[in-house]
Design a protein around this motif. Sequence first.
Motif, PDB file in Angstrom:
ATOM      1  N   GLY A 193      91.485  20.734  18.760  1.00  0.00           N
ATOM      2  CA  GLY A 193      91.406  21.904  19.624  1.00  0.00           C
ATOM      3  C   GLY A 193      90.086  21.954  20.375  1.00  0.00           C
ATOM      4  N   PRO A 194      89.993  22.778  21.378  1.00  0.00           N
ATOM      5  CA  PRO A 194      88.738  22.880  22.146  1.00  0.00           C
ATOM      6  C   PRO A 194      87.609  23.438  21.285  1.00  0.00           C
ATOM      7  N   LEU A 195      86.412  22.891  21.504  1.00  0.00           N
ATOM      8  CA  LEU A 195      85.258  23.336  20.737  1.00  0.00           C
ATOM      9  C   LEU A 195      84.752  24.691  21.197  1.00  0.00           C
ATOM     10  N   THR A 196      85.137  25.104  22.383  1.00  0.00           N
ATOM     11  CA  THR A 196      84.693  26.385  22.905  1.00  0.00           C
ATOM     12  C   THR A 196      85.859  27.063  23.614  1.00  0.00           C
ATOM     13  N   THR A 197      85.768  28.368  23.710  1.00  0.00           N
ATOM     14  CA  THR A 197      86.809  29.131  24.401  1.00  0.00           C
ATOM     15  C   THR A 197      86.597  29.160  25.904  1.00  0.00           C
ATOM     16  N   ASP A 198      85.446  28.719  26.379  1.00  0.00           N
ATOM     17  CA  ASP A 198      85.146  28.705  27.814  1.00  0.00           C
ATOM     18  C   ASP A 198      84.728  27.292  28.203  1.00  0.00           C
ATOM     19  N   PRO A 199      85.681  26.393  28.483  1.00  0.00           N
ATOM     20  CA  PRO A 199      85.306  25.001  28.775  1.00  0.00           C
ATOM     21  C   PRO A 199      84.556  24.840  30.090  1.00  0.00           C
TER      22      PRO A 199
END
Length: 203
Positions: free
Chosen positions: A57-63
Motif C-alpha cells: 500500500g502507499p506509504l503516505t495518504t498524499d502521494p
Amino acid sequence: MASKPSLWPLTTLLHRRTVSTLSTATTYTPPPRIHFATRPNPTLPRRRIKVYPPPPGPLTTDPISALTTAQIKALDPSGSRAELFSRQNPQAIRPGDIVYVRRKNGEPFSGVLLNIRRRGIDTSILLRDHLTKLGVEMWLKVYSPIIDSINLVQRKEKMARRAKLYYMRKPAHDFGPVRGIVSDWVRKSYAAKKGSADKASQS
C-alpha cells in the motif's frame, strides 16, 4: 322463416378466446443441461498457478506532496533555496528586494523582486530591471538546475505591504536600473572572498 344468427361483439369473442387459452394448463419442460468437463484430461497432474502477493500500500495518504518533497530534496539537497524563500524565515527574500541570480548557461540577471510564485517544485520569482532604458522582466525558476546561485544584494528599506509589486511598472514608482548597486555588491563580495582565501592560505 329461418332466424338469422346472432352477431356477437368483437370484444366478447376476444374475451372468450383469452379465457380459453389461460384455462388450458401448460407444463414447461426445461432443456437438458449439458455438462462440460472441467479438465480435458483428468489423468494429467494439476498445474499450479503462481499467485503473486498484492502490491504494498502507499506509504503516505498524499502521494503528490511526497513526490514534490522528494523532487525538491533532489534539486536542493542543502535546503538553502527553500529556506531563502520560506515564509517562516524572517531573513527570507521578500518582494521589493534586489536579487542577483547566476545562471550556468547564460549571463547573470539581477533586478527588483516583484513577485514570488510558490508552486512547490515550480516555485519561481519575477525580477525587473532596465536594459538600454527599457524595462525588462524575467521569470526564473528557483529549483531549476540551470540556476547556479541566488543572492540577496539589497533589502528594501520598509517591508512592502503587498505581495505583488506590479505598481512598480509605472514610471512614478519604477525603481530604475540596478546595475550600479549590483556591481558594487559583486565587487565587495569578490574582495571578501579573496581576503578570506588569502587568510586561509596564510594560515
